[in-house]
Scaffold this motif. Structure first.
Motif, PDB file in Angstrom:
ATOM      1  N   ARG A  68     -56.012 -31.982 102.366  1.00  0.00           N
ATOM      2  CA  ARG A  68     -56.471 -31.627 101.019  1.00  0.00           C
ATOM      3  C   ARG A  68     -57.291 -32.752 100.400  1.00  0.00           C
ATOM      4  O   ARG A  68     -57.051 -33.189  99.282  1.00  0.00           O
ATOM      5  CB  ARG A  68     -55.291 -31.251 100.124  1.00  0.00           C
ATOM      6  CG  ARG A  68     -54.533 -30.029 100.610  1.00  0.00           C
ATOM      7  CD  ARG A  68     -53.517 -29.566  99.608  1.00  0.00           C
ATOM      8  NE  ARG A  68     -52.501 -30.580  99.369  1.00  0.00           N
ATOM      9  CZ  ARG A  68     -51.541 -30.470  98.442  1.00  0.00           C
ATOM     10  NH1 ARG A  68     -51.492 -29.402  97.674  1.00  0.00           N
ATOM     11  NH2 ARG A  68     -50.660 -31.433  98.294  1.00  0.00           N
ATOM     12  N   ARG A  69     -58.284 -33.208 101.164  1.00  0.00           N
ATOM     13  CA  ARG A  69     -59.196 -34.260 100.681  1.00  0.00           C
ATOM     14  C   ARG A  69     -60.622 -33.900 101.056  1.00  0.00           C
ATOM     15  O   ARG A  69     -60.857 -33.182 102.018  1.00  0.00           O
ATOM     16  CB  ARG A  69     -58.903 -35.621 101.307  1.00  0.00           C
ATOM     17  CG  ARG A  69     -57.513 -36.099 101.223  1.00  0.00           C
ATOM     18  CD  ARG A  69     -57.067 -36.615  99.887  1.00  0.00           C
ATOM     19  NE  ARG A  69     -55.639 -36.806  99.968  1.00  0.00           N
ATOM     20  CZ  ARG A  69     -55.066 -37.811 100.611  1.00  0.00           C
ATOM     21  NH1 ARG A  69     -55.813 -38.713 101.172  1.00  0.00           N
ATOM     22  NH2 ARG A  69     -53.761 -37.891 100.680  1.00  0.00           N
ATOM     23  N   TRP A  78     -59.774 -35.898  95.592  1.00  0.00           N
ATOM     24  CA  TRP A  78     -58.474 -35.255  95.761  1.00  0.00           C
ATOM     25  C   TRP A  78     -58.516 -33.864  95.116  1.00  0.00           C
ATOM     26  O   TRP A  78     -59.411 -33.560  94.321  1.00  0.00           O
ATOM     27  CB  TRP A  78     -57.384 -36.109  95.117  1.00  0.00           C
ATOM     28  CG  TRP A  78     -57.084 -37.383  95.856  1.00  0.00           C
ATOM     29  CD1 TRP A  78     -57.962 -38.375  96.161  1.00  0.00           C
ATOM     30  CD2 TRP A  78     -55.819 -37.786  96.369  1.00  0.00           C
ATOM     31  NE1 TRP A  78     -57.313 -39.381  96.828  1.00  0.00           N
ATOM     32  CE2 TRP A  78     -56.008 -39.049  96.969  1.00  0.00           C
ATOM     33  CE3 TRP A  78     -54.547 -37.220  96.371  1.00  0.00           C
ATOM     34  CZ2 TRP A  78     -54.961 -39.742  97.570  1.00  0.00           C
ATOM     35  CZ3 TRP A  78     -53.505 -37.911  96.966  1.00  0.00           C
ATOM     36  CH2 TRP A  78     -53.712 -39.146  97.569  1.00  0.00           C
ATOM     37  N   PRO A  79     -57.523 -33.016  95.432  1.00  0.00           N
ATOM     38  CA  PRO A  79     -57.539 -31.660  94.847  1.00  0.00           C
ATOM     39  C   PRO A  79     -57.563 -31.646  93.325  1.00  0.00           C
ATOM     40  O   PRO A  79     -58.230 -30.788  92.732  1.00  0.00           O
ATOM     41  CB  PRO A  79     -56.249 -31.028  95.388  1.00  0.00           C
ATOM     42  CG  PRO A  79     -55.972 -31.767  96.649  1.00  0.00           C
ATOM     43  CD  PRO A  79     -56.428 -33.164  96.413  1.00  0.00           C
ATOM     44  N   HIS A  80     -56.855 -32.589  92.678  1.00  0.00           N
ATOM     45  CA  HIS A  80     -56.831 -32.590  91.218  1.00  0.00           C
ATOM     46  C   HIS A  80     -58.143 -33.082  90.623  1.00  0.00           C
ATOM     47  O   HIS A  80     -58.332 -33.014  89.407  1.00  0.00           O
ATOM     48  CB  HIS A  80     -55.675 -33.461  90.709  1.00  0.00           C
ATOM     49  CG  HIS A  80     -55.863 -34.937  90.963  1.00  0.00           C
ATOM     50  ND1 HIS A  80     -55.709 -35.506  92.200  1.00  0.00           N
ATOM     51  CD2 HIS A  80     -56.222 -35.946  90.128  1.00  0.00           C
ATOM     52  CE1 HIS A  80     -55.943 -36.803  92.134  1.00  0.00           C
ATOM     53  NE2 HIS A  80     -56.262 -37.107  90.887  1.00  0.00           N
ATOM     54  N   PHE A  82     -61.123 -31.775  91.409  1.00  0.00           N
ATOM     55  CA  PHE A  82     -62.106 -30.756  91.761  1.00  0.00           C
ATOM     56  C   PHE A  82     -63.234 -30.672  90.738  1.00  0.00           C
ATOM     57  O   PHE A  82     -64.294 -30.113  91.023  1.00  0.00           O
ATOM     58  CB  PHE A  82     -61.426 -29.383  91.887  1.00  0.00           C
ATOM     59  CG  PHE A  82     -62.309 -28.326  92.474  1.00  0.00           C
ATOM     60  CD1 PHE A  82     -62.530 -28.273  93.845  1.00  0.00           C
ATOM     61  CD2 PHE A  82     -62.957 -27.405  91.667  1.00  0.00           C
ATOM     62  CE1 PHE A  82     -63.363 -27.313  94.400  1.00  0.00           C
ATOM     63  CE2 PHE A  82     -63.790 -26.436  92.201  1.00  0.00           C
ATOM     64  CZ  PHE A  82     -63.991 -26.398  93.572  1.00  0.00           C
TER      65      PHE A  82
END
Length: 477
Positions: A68-69, A78-80, A82
């Motif tokens: 998830r990178r 990172w996903p947060h 986006f």
């Protein structure tokens, strides 16, 4: 089907094969360079290495779905985070609006993947089957051993290119050298082969057989572009006030009354969309400017000035018809619409760069456990439970102290296996989930209050960097 007044117009027309003629010129050369550069970027980028330290991938550009990178050279998303991707997509859209407003469909004509791969497929087709006239004769000829051989050879080369296209795409999602070996030794996962096959098939069909149909029927941009363009947009157009009336016979009686266009059809024969630019602006035109090269070549041969077909603004029609020169280029490019798009594009870009440089190496999210909202302990104390997710965005393991601040008296207790109470260790480039308890004693006001504000913190023991999140404590009130 015969069209009658009661029959609704057809929404789709069967494709008429188009055989663009080879052309030389500055715009064709520019398109070759852009095709070479964009294909090189697409095929070679996954193999560029970038040292990020131990335990991290060394591929410069990698979309790591399992981890998830998203890695882009020195940038790690990172996903947060986006919002970085969302910001880049918005910038891409605004950039498309800007270039279309200033220069028409330059994206479609020069850099769109459909255009690039179609150009490549046409190049292969020309190498194998010959230029336009030879390809027309081959198309109309009956099937023979020669026709079958040429067609099979062409399709085979197309499919090799299509396989390379699909293969290059999957390399962005895994370590490229390793996956390349696995693909050829049949050790790659099924999803890799499936993705390569699907992308290869679509590239083969879109670039080889559908071509301009993709632009006309599948892409929404030809229908949106009209809202981006106006009479000051520089786009490929025909100077009808100079070319009309057209005629071939320059030595016949009345030839002095003819325009510069000799109706040679060179502009039509080189057009990959098969349109006649002399009929005016059309949705099918991708402004590839090959008709400019073809027309300029003819004008030089007959001793007429170049530019009968050119990049021009329709707002200059009256000026040029009267014999005056067109307005300067900068007056067409720098106008309120393009300035607004540029300002919006720049602001978003600056905001993303600022966010990238000021982002912390620590990130914290807090999720209160509200089922139940609180628990009353045997001594009368009130306890709330929270789940903390601590992200360590650095390349080293880090130890963090978990704390709280509040105007009321509250105590914190962290579930941890470490030797130091309320301390947790988060591995490099990972997220740790910790269970935290916040407790109010029976005599503390927070135990009887309905809501008490507090903030949970994590502090890096080594660097003193902090990250905090505001939340609430639920008492018995």
């Amino acid at each position: 089907m015969t069209q009658t007044p009661d029959t609704p117009p057809a929404l789709y027309a069967a494709r008429e094969p188009i055989f663009p003629r080879r052309v030389k010129g500055s715009y064709r050369t520019l398109k070759w360079w852009i095709m070479g550069v964009t294909l090189a970027i697409y095929y070679l980028t996954p193999f560029i290495r970038w040292d990020r330290g131990p335990n991290l991938p060394d591929q410069a550009v990698l979309i790591d779905l399992a981890g998830r990178r998203f890695y882009f050279f020195w940038i790690e998303i990172w996903p947060h985070e986006f919002y970085f991707v969302a910001g880049l997509l918005i910038m891409a859209g605004l950039g498309l609006f800007l270039f279309t407003s200033a220069l028409g469909r330059v994206w479609c004509g020069y850099a769109c993947p459909q255009t690039v791969w179609t150009d490549l497929f046409i190049l292969v087709e020309r190498w194998i089957e010959g230029d336009r006239n030879a390809r027309v004769r081959l198309w109309n000829a009956k099937w023979s051993a020669r026709k079958a051989r040429l067609r099979i050879t062409k399709w085979a080369v197309w499919f090799v290119i299509a396989l390379a296209t699909g293969g290059a795409w999957v390399f962005y999602f895994a370590d490229a050298p390793t996956l390349l070996v696995d693909l050829f030794t049949f050790n790659a996962p099924l999803v890799a082969y499936s993705t390569v096959f699907i992308l290869a098939t679509t590239t083969f069909v879109f670039g080889g057989f559908m071509r301009e149909q993709v632009c006309n029927y599948m892409c929404p941009w030809p229908r949106i572009q009209a809202a981006m363009m106006d009479n000051d947009t520089l786009t490929v157009a025909y100077r009808h006030w100079r070319g009309e009336p057209r005629g071939k016979h320059r030595k016949a009686e009345g030839a002095e009354n003819l325009g510069d266009c000799i109706d040679c059809m060179a502009c039509v024969n080189v057009c990959p969309a098969g349109i006649d630019i002399r009929d005016g602006q059309q949705m099918e035109c991708i402004t590839c400017a090959l008709c400019i090269d073809a027309c300029d070549d003819i004008m030089e041969k007959i001793g007429k000035p170049r530019g009968l077909i050119d990049y021009l603004a329709l707002a200059d029609e009256e000026r040029e018809t009267a014999g005056a020169p067109p307005r300067p280029l900068w007056q067409h490019v720098l106008r309120p619409r393009t300035i607004l798009y540029t300002a919006m594009w720049s602001l978003i870009g600056v905001a993303l760069v600022y966010a990238l440089f000021v982002r912390s190496d620590i990130d914290l999210t807090v999720e209160p456990i509200r089922n139940p909202q609180f628990v009353t302990l045997s001594d009368g104390s009130v306890r709330n439970t929270y789940t903390l997710r601590i992200r360590n965005l650095t390349a080293d393991d880090r130890e963090f102290r978990v704390m709280l601040t509040s105007d009321d008296i509250l105590r914190i207790d962290v579930e941890t296996t470490g030797a130091v109470p309320n301390h947790v260790t988060v591995p490099a480039n990972e997220t740790l989930q910790a269970r935290v308890y916040v407790i109010a004693r029976p005599q503390d006001p927070a135990a009887d209050a309905e809501i008490t504000d507090l903030r949970l913190w994590v502090e890096d023991i080594e660097t003193d960097d902090r990250a905090g999140v505001a939340t609430i404590f639920n008492g018995k009130g």
